[in-house]
Scaffold this active site. Structure first.
Site, short mmCIF file in Angstrom:
data_model
loop_
_atom_site.label_atom_id
_atom_site.label_comp_id
_atom_site.label_asym_id
_atom_site.label_seq_id
_atom_site.Cartn_x
_atom_site.Cartn_y
_atom_site.Cartn_z
CG ASP A 122 -0.49 -19.67 2.42
OD1 ASP A 122 0.15 -19.62 3.49
OD2 ASP A 122 -0.05 -20.24 1.40
CG ASP A 165 -7.18 -4.14 4.23
OD1 ASP A 165 -8.20 -4.09 4.94
OD2 ASP A 165 -7.08 -3.58 3.13
CE LYS A 168 2.80 -17.96 0.68
NZ LYS A 168 2.19 -19.25 0.91
CE1 TYR A 219 -3.39 -2.63 -0.05
CE2 TYR A 219 -3.92 -2.14 2.22
CZ TYR A 219 -4.16 -2.85 1.07
OH TYR A 219 -5.20 -3.75 1.03
CG ASP A 239 -11.94 -6.65 5.93
OD1 ASP A 239 -11.65 -5.94 6.91
OD2 ASP A 239 -12.32 -6.18 4.84
MG MG Z 1 -10.26 -3.15 4.52
#
Ligand code: MG
Ligand code: NAI
Length: 332
Positions: A205, A229, A173, A120, A233
């Protein structure tokens, strides 16, 4: 002593749930001076700017900020606001409550997500008709800063177990992204060792399978930006409605608190939004300012109302935002 708290309601149900959270703050034995700032779609329509410079300054100068939600302009508002408070970590608790219909009622985890870099960081290019690239940024300094925060967080008993010895899990990872997540993993482990904090690890994962199968295996989870992120969620899905999930963007001497949900255009303006996420965000704000006991009281009041009602429509009830808020304030 009184704290200066910036209040930015934003759009949609932000204008309904933030006032609810302010009612709850008003019922506490803590002094607040609220300073209002505008941001979001409506301000953009009126002035051309989603985040007026004045609002940025209000957030940057306050002791803490309470933010609601912004609509289409969400990214133009929240990314600069996170920068305004110098946030380097996003704190996202996902806890299932009795009375709220959770997929995994035993879930009680807190994500600590790196909030400034990773994929990001904004280094993306469209190089040709066929090729686009993205540069993933991981620094030792940001990784260590996050790890130091995580160590203090658990040592203060702020993890789900409330146990200073509970340690944390780092999800990464590094087996594939050897340089970037390799560095992240190394630094997090090094800081934990220096601080004498227990740390274990999961490949992200595999973790995405193991968390929903048995959330009781986890408590505090430390992640790079994108992983945090997505995985937070996923955890949100385990505990049920978006109307329940608070979050904090924490910096060294400032922080911004916001519900995870957006402006909910389908129910905005009806007075029926669930104020729980905003009220729990306000509880995190109170704790951040050092009033841990007052934060705990808010949490207990919210838990009582979730368990016994009244409930808003998203939880199967027919109560209004105002009725749920009044029930929380009554318990306080
Ligand atoms: Mg989000
Ligand atoms: P959303 O979170 O606004 O709504 C998703 C669903 O959850 C809707 O059905 C809504 O009614 C329900 N919901 C959300 N919060 C609720 C609450 N407190 N009580 C009861 N029901 C609730 O997400 P959506 O629909 O994807 O986005 C709507 C707008 O919000 C978009 O313009 C988006 O850009 C913005 N948004 C802003 C965010 C922010 O400011 N941080 C975060 C997410 C979305």
């Amino acid at each position: 002593m009184s704290y200066e708290v910036a209040v930015i309601e934003g759009d949609g149900i932000g204008r309904e749930v933030v006032p609810a959270a302010l009612k709850v703050l008003g019922a506490l034995d803590v002094g607040f001076e609220f300073v209002r700032g505008d941001a979001g779609d409506a301000v953009k329509d009126a002035t051309g700017e989603a985040l007026p410079a004045e609002t940025y300054e209000i957030a940057a100068g306050a002791d803490a900020t309470l933010f609601g939600a912004a609509g289409e302009t969400a990214a133009d508002v929240i990314l600069p606001l996170r920068e305004a408070v110098g946030s380097f970590v996003n704190v996202r608790p996902a806890k299932a409550y009795p009375g709220a219909d959770a997929l995994r009622p035993e879930t009680d985890v807190i994500f600590l997500r790196e909030n400034t870099e990773g994929v990001y960081a904004g280094h993306e290019d469209r190089l040709s008709d066929d090729l686009s690239t993205l540069t993933r940024v991981i620094t030792s300094s940001a990784s260590r800063e996050l790890a130091e925060f995580a160590c203090e967080f658990v040592a203060d008993g702020r993890g789900p177990a409330g146990d200073p010895d509970e340690g944390f899990t780092v999800a990464h990872k590094a087996n594939v992204m050897r340089e970037t997540d390799g560095r992240f993993r190394e630094e997090v482990f090094a800081v934990a060792e220096e601080r004498g904090v227990d740390v274990d690890e999961e490949l992200m994962d595999a973790f995405a399978t193991k968390l929903p199968l048995d959330p009781t295996q986890y408590g505090v989870i430390v992640c790079p930006n994108l992983a945090g992120d997505v995985l937070s969620d996923l955890a949100a899905g385990l505990v049920g409605g978006l109307g329940l999930l608070p979050s904090a963007n924490v910096g060294h001497d400032n922080a911004l608190f916001e519900p995870v949900h957006g402006t909910a255009p389908d129910i905005a303006g009806q007075g029926v939004a669930n104020p729980t996420a905003a009220i729990l965000s306000a509880a995190m704000l109170v704790e951040y300012l050092g009033h841990v006991e007052e934060g705990r009281r808010v949490r207990e009041a919210v838990e009582g109302v979730l368990s016994d009602g009244p409930h808003t429509g998203d939880l199967g009830g027919d109560a209004t935002t105002a009725e749920v808020t009044a029930a929380v304030v009554d318990r306080l």
